[in-house]
Design a protein around this motif. Structure first.
Motif, PDB file in Angstrom:
ATOM      1  N   TRP A   1       7.697  -0.637   8.062  1.00 37.91           N
ATOM      2  CA  TRP A   1       8.247  -1.952   7.687  1.00 37.91           C
ATOM      3  C   TRP A   1       9.291  -1.803   6.594  1.00 37.91           C
ATOM      4  CZ3 TRP A   1       8.957  -4.925   3.450  1.00 37.91           C
ATOM      5  CH2 TRP A   1       9.263  -6.282   3.663  1.00 37.91           C
ATOM      6  N   VAL A   2       9.008  -0.954   5.586  1.00 42.87           N
ATOM      7  CA  VAL A   2       9.945  -0.752   4.474  1.00 42.87           C
ATOM      8  C   VAL A   2      11.255  -0.160   4.976  1.00 42.87           C
ATOM      9  CG1 VAL A   2      10.364   0.592   2.377  1.00 42.87           C
ATOM     10  CG2 VAL A   2       8.168  -0.559   2.682  1.00 42.87           C
ATOM     11  N   LEU A   3      11.177   0.887   5.795  1.00 41.41           N
ATOM     12  CA  LEU A   3      12.392   1.536   6.289  1.00 41.41           C
ATOM     13  C   LEU A   3      13.222   0.593   7.160  1.00 41.41           C
ATOM     14  CD1 LEU A   3      11.055   5.117   7.158  1.00 41.41           C
ATOM     15  CD2 LEU A   3      12.357   4.399   5.160  1.00 41.41           C
ATOM     16  N   LYS A   4      12.561  -0.188   7.991  1.00 42.08           N
ATOM     17  CA  LYS A   4      13.288  -1.139   8.834  1.00 42.08           C
ATOM     18  C   LYS A   4      13.980  -2.209   7.984  1.00 42.08           C
ATOM     19  CE  LYS A   4      12.833  -4.156  12.882  1.00 42.08           C
ATOM     20  NZ  LYS A   4      13.677  -5.217  12.306  1.00 42.08           N
TER      21      LYS A   4
ATOM     22  N   LEU B   1       0.828  -1.204   0.000  1.00 38.38           N
ATOM     23  CA  LEU B   1       0.000   0.000   0.000  1.00 38.38           C
ATOM     24  C   LEU B   1       0.860   1.251   0.000  1.00 38.38           C
ATOM     25  CD1 LEU B   1      -2.836  -0.870   2.554  1.00 38.38           C
ATOM     26  CD2 LEU B   1      -3.089  -0.472   0.109  1.00 38.38           C
ATOM     27  N   TYR B   2       1.903   1.254   0.820  1.00 35.39           N
ATOM     28  CA  TYR B   2       2.779   2.419   0.918  1.00 35.39           C
ATOM     29  C   TYR B   2       3.583   2.612  -0.372  1.00 35.39           C
ATOM     30  CZ  TYR B   2       6.738   5.301   2.348  1.00 35.39           C
ATOM     31  OH  TYR B   2       7.712   6.268   2.409  1.00 35.39           O
ATOM     32  N   LEU B   3       4.188   1.551  -0.883  1.00 30.56           N
ATOM     33  CA  LEU B   3       5.035   1.664  -2.074  1.00 30.56           C
ATOM     34  C   LEU B   3       4.246   1.964  -3.342  1.00 30.56           C
ATOM     35  CD1 LEU B   3       7.558  -1.246  -1.406  1.00 30.56           C
ATOM     36  CD2 LEU B   3       8.009   1.209  -1.248  1.00 30.56           C
TER      37      LEU B   3
ATOM     38  N   PHE C   1      16.058  -3.820  -1.192  1.00 24.55           N
ATOM     39  CA  PHE C   1      16.544  -2.634  -1.902  1.00 24.55           C
ATOM     40  C   PHE C   1      15.388  -2.136  -2.756  1.00 24.55           C
ATOM     41  CE2 PHE C   1      18.523  -0.425  -5.446  1.00 24.55           C
ATOM     42  CZ  PHE C   1      19.557   0.298  -4.846  1.00 24.55           C
ATOM     43  N   ILE C   2      15.023  -0.857  -2.609  1.00 24.99           N
ATOM     44  CA  ILE C   2      13.912  -0.274  -3.358  1.00 24.99           C
ATOM     45  C   ILE C   2      14.467   0.639  -4.434  1.00 24.99           C
ATOM     46  CG2 ILE C   2      11.794   1.082  -3.227  1.00 24.99           C
ATOM     47  CD1 ILE C   2      11.622  -1.446  -1.606  1.00 24.99           C
ATOM     48  N   THR C   3      14.012   0.468  -5.651  1.00 24.45           N
ATOM     49  CA  THR C   3      14.458   1.320  -6.744  1.00 24.45           C
ATOM     50  C   THR C   3      13.362   1.430  -7.790  1.00 24.45           C
ATOM     51  OG1 THR C   3      16.250   1.712  -8.342  1.00 24.45           O
ATOM     52  CG2 THR C   3      15.511  -0.562  -8.080  1.00 24.45           C
ATOM     53  N   SER C   4      13.564   2.314  -8.752  1.00 27.82           N
ATOM     54  CA  SER C   4      12.621   2.472  -9.850  1.00 27.82           C
ATOM     55  C   SER C   4      13.122   1.690 -11.055  1.00 27.82           C
ATOM     56  CB  SER C   4      12.476   3.956 -10.207  1.00 27.82           C
ATOM     57  OG  SER C   4      11.557   4.138 -11.257  1.00 27.82           O
TER      58      SER C   4
ATOM     59  N   ASN D   1      -0.775  12.717   5.139  1.00 31.84           N
ATOM     60  CA  ASN D   1      -1.406  12.189   3.929  1.00 31.84           C
ATOM     61  C   ASN D   1      -1.164  10.687   3.777  1.00 31.84           C
ATOM     62  OD1 ASN D   1       1.310  12.466   3.438  1.00 31.84           O
ATOM     63  ND2 ASN D   1       1.101  13.579   1.512  1.00 31.84           N
ATOM     64  N   LEU D   2      -0.822  10.036   4.887  1.00 31.53           N
ATOM     65  CA  LEU D   2      -0.697   8.580   4.931  1.00 31.53           C
ATOM     66  C   LEU D   2      -1.711   8.023   5.923  1.00 31.53           C
ATOM     67  CD1 LEU D   2       3.201   8.043   5.047  1.00 31.53           C
ATOM     68  CD2 LEU D   2       1.702   7.792   3.068  1.00 31.53           C
ATOM     69  N   THR D   3      -2.378   6.935   5.561  1.00 28.78           N
ATOM     70  CA  THR D   3      -3.292   6.271   6.481  1.00 28.78           C
ATOM     71  C   THR D   3      -2.478   5.514   7.529  1.00 28.78           C
ATOM     72  OG1 THR D   3      -3.374   4.234   5.179  1.00 28.78           O
ATOM     73  CG2 THR D   3      -4.958   5.977   4.601  1.00 28.78           C
ATOM     74  N   ASP D   4      -3.160   5.020   8.537  1.00 32.17           N
ATOM     75  CA  ASP D   4      -2.467   4.245   9.576  1.00 32.17           C
ATOM     76  C   ASP D   4      -1.776   3.024   8.966  1.00 32.17           C
ATOM     77  OD1 ASP D   4      -3.318   6.036  11.441  1.00 32.17           O
ATOM     78  OD2 ASP D   4      -5.031   4.829  12.129  1.00 32.17           O
ATOM     79  N   ALA D   5      -2.470   2.352   8.049  1.00 33.35           N
ATOM     80  CA  ALA D   5      -1.876   1.165   7.421  1.00 33.35           C
ATOM     81  C   ALA D   5      -0.648   1.545   6.602  1.00 33.35           C
ATOM     82  CB  ALA D   5      -2.913   0.473   6.527  1.00 33.35           C
ATOM     83  N   GLU D   6      -0.722   2.674   5.884  1.00 30.70           N
ATOM     84  CA  GLU D   6       0.418   3.114   5.085  1.00 30.70           C
ATOM     85  C   GLU D   6       1.594   3.535   5.962  1.00 30.70           C
ATOM     86  OE1 GLU D   6      -2.298   4.706   1.305  1.00 30.70           O
ATOM     87  OE2 GLU D   6      -1.628   6.081   2.885  1.00 30.70           O
ATOM     88  N   GLN D   7       1.278   4.129   7.125  1.00 32.49           N
ATOM     89  CA  GLN D   7       2.344   4.486   8.067  1.00 32.49           C
ATOM     90  C   GLN D   7       3.059   3.234   8.561  1.00 32.49           C
ATOM     91  OE1 GLN D   7       3.634   7.274   8.945  1.00 32.49           O
ATOM     92  NE2 GLN D   7       2.156   8.941   8.818  1.00 32.49           N
ATOM     93  N   ARG D   8       2.289   2.183   8.847  1.00 33.89           N
ATOM     94  CA  ARG D   8       2.910   0.931   9.282  1.00 33.89           C
ATOM     95  C   ARG D   8       3.704   0.301   8.135  1.00 33.89           C
ATOM     96  NH1 ARG D   8      -2.254   0.134  11.372  1.00 33.89           N
ATOM     97  NH2 ARG D   8      -2.651  -1.618   9.962  1.00 33.89           N
ATOM     98  N   GLY D   9       3.181   0.441   6.919  1.00 36.59           N
ATOM     99  CA  GLY D   9       3.909  -0.058   5.757  1.00 36.59           C
ATOM    100  C   GLY D   9       5.220   0.674   5.561  1.00 36.59           C
ATOM    101  N   LYS D  10       5.193   1.999   5.751  1.00 38.77           N
ATOM    102  CA  LYS D  10       6.419   2.791   5.664  1.00 38.77           C
ATOM    103  C   LYS D  10       7.435   2.322   6.701  1.00 38.77           C
ATOM    104  CE  LYS D  10       8.119   7.435   6.678  1.00 38.77           C
ATOM    105  NZ  LYS D  10       7.734   8.792   7.154  1.00 38.77           N
TER     106      LYS D  10
END
Length: 607
Positions: A152-155, A49-51, A163-166, A141-150
């Motif tokens: 998880w991604v950062l951790k 959801l976050y990504l 590794f996150i890339t385009s 501008n992030l929902t609670d679920a998106e905040q938790r997703g963020k």
């Protein structure tokens, strides 16, 4: 709850509908290739959801009044200089002829003894407004679920798990194993044929490169080829022989990073998590050679475009313009057995040998009569220095390229254009029997598009002979298409019954079509600009009304998915059509003021 993947009671209610909405939303994002997981990690739905918001999404944050005041003062200072230069006569304004504007050193100065009533009023009102402004803290501008997703991604990134890339093309967000990315880059840099590891430390190499740049520039400064001002811009050495104190002069360490060509994978390969082919990019912006590259760039740009002549293509609008000219000619009559074709060079930049590129550049400079022989010599020597001293770093190690030219520096495209033209038209064309069967030949760097007057068998023999002659120079045409329909850049081309070339927008299967979301922390006018420019892009890339209407409908669906208001999109569409027609008629631009006493500030739309 720790995440959406947790077990929910399967009975009607708020949590029930929320859970299935999120599940469906994640599945649509995966199906639409907004986020592609090629890692071995199990990615929770909250992370998807976050990504799926895209890597250009900006999270809301408090506005710093101090930063706002600083930015406004800098904006007003630049506006003051714009107004100052506007009042000067054209022959007095050296800025208009400055092809090296981006090499200018930053200044905090203001024009001396300059005043204008309108500017003074704007400055007073704007500073008064900002001084009395107390910015509110914006809502998240992030929902609670998106905040938790963020979280998880950062951790996971901090723990070196993912590794996150385009993606290289298409805008999809890729998730890869951290170790896989490291191994990919390492394996490329440690190929003996391609790179050599630095024997000195990175710090020493930086100093050595800077010194060689200074020596090369000073040599041509003493012969009056490089002006005093340009010497200062490139090296930072002023007329007294001292170094100027400017942040632009302090070089940054160049590094290498990978771009993954996920568009080369099939759906089955994506599902099996096959690692895509990689393109290693040299991030040399701000490096020790960067300012020398920026000096060389505008000159070799002019040389390369003149040298390549009619085969040169700048971008897709240029392709369309060339196609329209061709169509007018074929109205007078053309062979019936025409077919379209495309060719693509495999890994062009890593395949171009520096000595071949220098030979091609020398020929292009010798054929140019716009510059003095002294400047041509300087450009050649500077380019040679850039090739010899170019290096990248990765994980504290430095590497010098042995094969190919740097991918990503300021002169890579121009030198690739020159090299390809020299190879094709100065070394190969005269030896090709079937070149006479080419009715149209246009090239965008390593991508060729044309019209073929022979059979498919003759074309295949043509490509076979082309590769045989190009092989000694390290160039190979790997991908080819021939038929009544081909794909080239971002347009699909086809021949109609009258041998007229028709075109429409082409999207690769891995194109995420994930536009800037309207809940991103951007100025509101940016979102309308995104929709406006994308509509113009589609209108320009469709030669027939039917396909244009279809593509516009699809675009509006994609923009709506990204949060755009459907009613507003319908209002923007007629303006985009009118603007596209205006552009096609060559009516773009800003009118000049008839009154020389007026103070003019540009407010035209920028794509």
């Amino acid at each position: 709850s720790s995440g959406i993947n947790a077990e929910w009671p399967l009975r009607p209610g708020y949590k029930y509908y929320k859970y299935y909405w999120m599940k469906n939303h994640v599945e649509q994002n995966i199906k639409g290739k907004l986020v592609i997981n090629l890692s071995s990690e199990e990615i929770p739905d909250i992370a998807y959801l976050y990504l799926s918001k895209g890597l250009n999404f900006v999270e809301s944050r408090p506005v710093s009044k101090e930063d706002l005041l600083f930015d406004i003062k800098e904006f007003l200072r630049k506006m003051e200089w714009k107004a100052y230069f506007h009042q000067m006569q054209p022959d007095e304004n050296s800025e208009t002829d400055d092809i090296h504007k981006d090499l200018r050193l930053r200044s905090r100065k203001h024009p001396q003894d300059y005043s204008h009533p309108l500017f003074d009023e704007i400055k007073t009102r704007l500073m008064g407004f900002i001084t009395n402004l107390n910015p509110d803290k914006p809502q998240s501008n992030l929902t609670d679920a998106e905040q938790r997703g963020k979280g998880w991604v950062l951790k996971s990134i901090r723990d070196h798990k993912i590794f996150i890339t385009s993606a290289d093309k298409g805008g999809a967000t890729l998730i890869l194993d951290y170790r896989t990315v490291l191994d990919t880059v390492k394996s490329e840099l440690e190929k003996d044929k391609k790179f050599t590891k630095l024997e000195t430390s990175i710090e020493v190499k930086m100093e050595q490169t800077q010194q060689k740049v200074k020596e090369a520039v000073l040599k041509h400064h003493h012969s009056n080829t490089i002006s005093e001002e340009m010497k200062k811009r490139i090296t930072g050495i002023n007329s007294k022989g001292n170094m100027v104190h400017a942040p632009e002069i302090r070089p940054e360490v160049p590094y290498a990073y990978p771009l993954y060509k996920v568009h080369k994978l099939s759906q089955e390969q994506i599902e099996s998590k096959t690692i895509p082919p990689v393109r290693l990019v040299h991030a040399t912006k701000g490096g020790p050679l960067y300012r020398l590259e920026k000096f060389v760039s505008p000159y070799v740009t002019k040389v390369s475009r003149k040298y390549c002549g009619e085969e040169f293509i700048l971008d897709t609008p240029d392709v369309i313009s060339q196609i329209n000219k061709y169509n007018k000619k074929t109205l007078k009559g053309a062979p019936k057995s025409l077919q379209l074709f495309t060719l693509d060079v495999a890994a062009l930049y890593p395949s171009i040998r520096p000595e071949v590129a220098l030979t091609a550049l020398e020929d292009a400079l010798n054929n140019d009569n716009n510059f003095s022989q002294e400047l041509k010599t300087a450009l050649y020597e500077f380019t040679d220095l850039i090739f010899r001293e170019s290096f990248v770093t990765f994980q504290g190690e430095g590497y010098i390229g042995k094969e190919g030219i740097p991918t990503g520096n300021c002169i890579s495209r121009q030198l690739a254009d020159v090299t390809m033209h020299w190879l094709l038209f100065k070394q190969i064309k005269g030896k090709m029997n079937n070149w006479r069967l080419i009715n149209l030949w246009k090239r965008f760097i390593d991508d060729v598009f044309g019209v073929w007057m022979g059979t498919v068998r003759q074309f295949n023999l043509f490509v076979e002979q082309l590769n045989k002659l190009a092989e000694p120079f390290g160039i190979r045409f790997a991908d080819q298409q021939i038929g009544k329909t081909v794909n080239f850049l971002d347009i699909a081309l086809s021949l109609d019954t009258n041998n007229q070339i028709q075109y429409r927008l082409y999207r690769k299967e891995t194109d995420a079509r994930n536009y800037l979301r309207t809940d991103s922390f951007h100025p509101h006018h940016v979102f309308d600009s995104v929709a406006f420019s994308q509509m113009i892009r589609i209108i320009e890339r469709n030669s027939q009304n039917l396909t244009c209407v279809e593509d516009l409908k699809e675009l509006k669906r994609d923009l709506s998915r990204c949060g755009h208001n459907r009613t507003k999109l319908e209002e923007i569409e007629p303006r985009a059509v009118a603007r596209a027609l205006q552009i096609s008629r060559g009516a773009g631009g800003v009118e000049k003021s008839e009154n020389p006493n007026n103070l003019v500030f540009s407010v035209q739309h920028r794509k």
